[in-house]
Design a protein around this motif. Structure first.
Motif, mmCIF file in Angstrom:
data_model
loop_
_atom_site.group_PDB
_atom_site.id
_atom_site.type_symbol
_atom_site.label_atom_id
_atom_site.label_comp_id
_atom_site.label_asym_id
_atom_site.label_seq_id
_atom_site.Cartn_x
_atom_site.Cartn_y
_atom_site.Cartn_z
ATOM 1 N N GLN A 185 -1.312 -6.603 1.076
ATOM 2 C CA GLN A 185 -2.661 -7.138 0.927
ATOM 3 C C GLN A 185 -2.650 -8.657 1.035
ATOM 4 O OE1 GLN A 185 -3.303 -5.640 -3.116
ATOM 5 N NE2 GLN A 185 -3.496 -7.744 -3.837
ATOM 6 N N LYS A 214 0.807 -1.222 0.000
ATOM 7 C CA LYS A 214 0.000 0.000 0.000
ATOM 8 C C LYS A 214 0.837 1.268 0.000
ATOM 9 C CE LYS A 214 -3.724 2.253 2.614
ATOM 10 N NZ LYS A 214 -4.625 2.141 3.806
ATOM 11 N N ASP A 249 0.420 -6.051 8.196
ATOM 12 C CA ASP A 249 0.763 -4.650 8.406
ATOM 13 C C ASP A 249 2.036 -4.583 9.234
ATOM 14 O OD1 ASP A 249 -1.591 -3.223 7.227
ATOM 15 O OD2 ASP A 249 -2.648 -4.448 8.708
ATOM 16 N N LYS A 300 5.537 2.713 7.955
ATOM 17 C CA LYS A 300 4.596 1.600 7.959
ATOM 18 C C LYS A 300 4.426 1.056 6.543
ATOM 19 C CE LYS A 300 1.892 3.347 11.896
ATOM 20 N NZ LYS A 300 0.547 3.711 12.380
ATOM 21 N N GLU A 301 4.004 -0.193 6.466
ATOM 22 C CA GLU A 301 3.684 -0.822 5.184
ATOM 23 C C GLU A 301 2.553 -1.822 5.404
ATOM 24 O OE1 GLU A 301 3.208 -0.728 2.128
ATOM 25 O OE2 GLU A 301 5.223 -1.007 1.271
ATOM 26 N N SER A 302 1.687 -1.930 4.414
ATOM 27 C CA SER A 302 0.603 -2.912 4.437
ATOM 28 C C SER A 302 0.702 -3.791 3.203
ATOM 29 C CB SER A 302 -0.763 -2.207 4.454
ATOM 30 O OG SER A 302 -0.929 -1.450 5.646
#
Length: 408
Positions: A351, A321, A392, A347-349
């Motif tokens: 999927q 994301k 996440d 931060k990183e998300s």
């Protein structure tokens, strides 16, 4: 039966091949020793080469919470693989990630394709323990040196015009094509030890103008590899003279096809391959441990022929994301790899993935939110993540580096 936990932490083990780095110099050993609850302890006089993260039976990973091997856990809960992966790969985790730490050259090797793997397994199932092929990628975690694929044919034609090398040419041939290269490879690998030693000595004495500028490294690299093994090792001549030599930096990657010749030389890497341990060796190892030259040459392909063809590119991952994740996508169906690199506070998300993921933290610390849980993660932590689970990440209080192999 209780429902499966879709995210489980793994305990892994490290191998002790002689080409590995010693003691705490080995990243593979350092990461392995930092898994919570492990009984693995680093001894400074031992070599540590490979930490395996997967289901291959010779060095399996274990689910910390249950004590089972990951293979046993996935047999109990096959839904964690996802239907597409489960059906396509007959219920197996289709890939095997590793951390490798190298202080000297690995054996000069090829991995047989599926057809040859089936033949070799039928002939000697103890040595060739499966019937799968083994294409692989290697992503550098720092400076990384290796041999992979073949020098361009026109370059080999000019190089082998030097008198000490003409003895390996087929009679009447002086221009290289793939057939010439195959015969030259066989001639080098079958050469008596005294011929190998004399040829190396003769090549080292050649003047600089005997080599194109991009190959001026050949004499010094011959000396270096001879010191690691032996001045009579046939593999030294084949690798240094005929193969591409690469010096890569962190984040660079190569793809080695199932039947591609290669030998890693130094550094720390994340490696991932199709789930197999089949290999044919014919150099950088004692003569008694070398496989048949005839079988080795039969297994060879002649790609890549240009240095750039060996590189595996990377691109921003569509599954991420916040743009902090890169994707390495080899031209095979067994796996891709994601690499998330976060500075402190970022931060990183990721999927949800339509298949299984194995992830390893190679540096730093932070938090991972997955399957309604928040987990503290840090260097050396390894997790299996089941089908359909989003991830996440948050880097705190320092940077965070995570590699994830996955199949869909």
């Amino acid at each position: 039966m209780p429902s499966a936990e879709p995210v489980v932490q793994l305990r892994c083990y490290c191998k002790n091949d002689g080409w590995g780095k010693k003691g705490h110099d080995s990243m593979a050993a350092r990461l392995c020793a930092k898994t919570p609850g492990t009984d693995f302890k680093i001894e400074d006089d031992k070599h540590y080469s490979e930490m395996w993260m997967g289901t291959y039976p010779t060095t399996p990973s274990y689910v910390i919470s249950t004590g089972e091997t990951l293979q046993e856990y996935l047999k109990k809960y096959p839904e964690l693989l996802g239907k597409k992966v489960r059906d396509k790969f007959e219920g197996e985790l289709p890939y095997l990630p590793k951390i490798l730490s190298m202080s000297k050259a690995l054996p000069l090797q090829v991995h047989p394709d599926r057809k040859m793997a089936q033949q070799l397994h039928a002939r000697d199932p103890k040595k060739f323990g499966d019937t799968n092929h083994k294409p692989e990628i290697a992503v550098a975690l720092g400076p990384f040196e290796l041999f992979a694929g073949w020098k361009p044919l026109t370059d080999l034609t000019r190089l082998f015009a030097n008198k000490p090398l003409q003895r390996f040419l087929p009679p009447g041939e002086d221009k290289f094509h793939d057939g010439t290269l195959k015969q030259v490879a066989r001639n080098i690998l079958e050469a008596p030890e005294n011929v190998v030693e004399q040829t190396i000595a003769d090549v080292i004495k050649l003047p600089d103008d005997a080599f194109e500028s991009k190959y001026r490294y050949i004499p010094s690299l011959l000396q270096r590899v001879c010191e690691q093994y032996s001045p009579t090792d046939n593999g030294t001549l084949l690798a240094v003279l005929c193969m591409n030599f690469f010096q890569l930096n962190a984040g660079d990657s190569v793809y080695v096809p199932a039947d591609g010749i290669h030998a890693y030389l130094s550094g720390d890497i994340v490696e991932c391959m199709a789930r197999s341990d089949n290999v044919l060796n014919t150099g950088f190892c004692p003569r008694a441990e070398r496989d048949s030259v005839e079988v080795f040459c039969e297994a060879l392909s002649f790609w890549p022929h240009e240095p750039d063809e060996a590189f595996l590119g990377k691109h921003p991952a569509d599954k991420a994301k916040h743009g902090k994740t890169l994707e390495y996508a080899p031209p095979i169906s067994e796996f891709n790899m994601l690499a998330t690199h976060l500075k402190a506070g970022e931060k990183e998300s990721i999927q949800p993935i339509d298949g299984p993921t194995v992830m390893v933290v190679t540096g730093g610390a932070g938090k991972m939110h997955a399957a309604n849980k928040t987990l503290d993660i840090s260097e050396g932590y390894v997790y299996f993540v089941g089908h359909g689970v989003g991830l996440d990440f948050e880097a705190c209080p320092q940077e965070l580096h995570v590699f994830m192999a996955y199949a869909e």
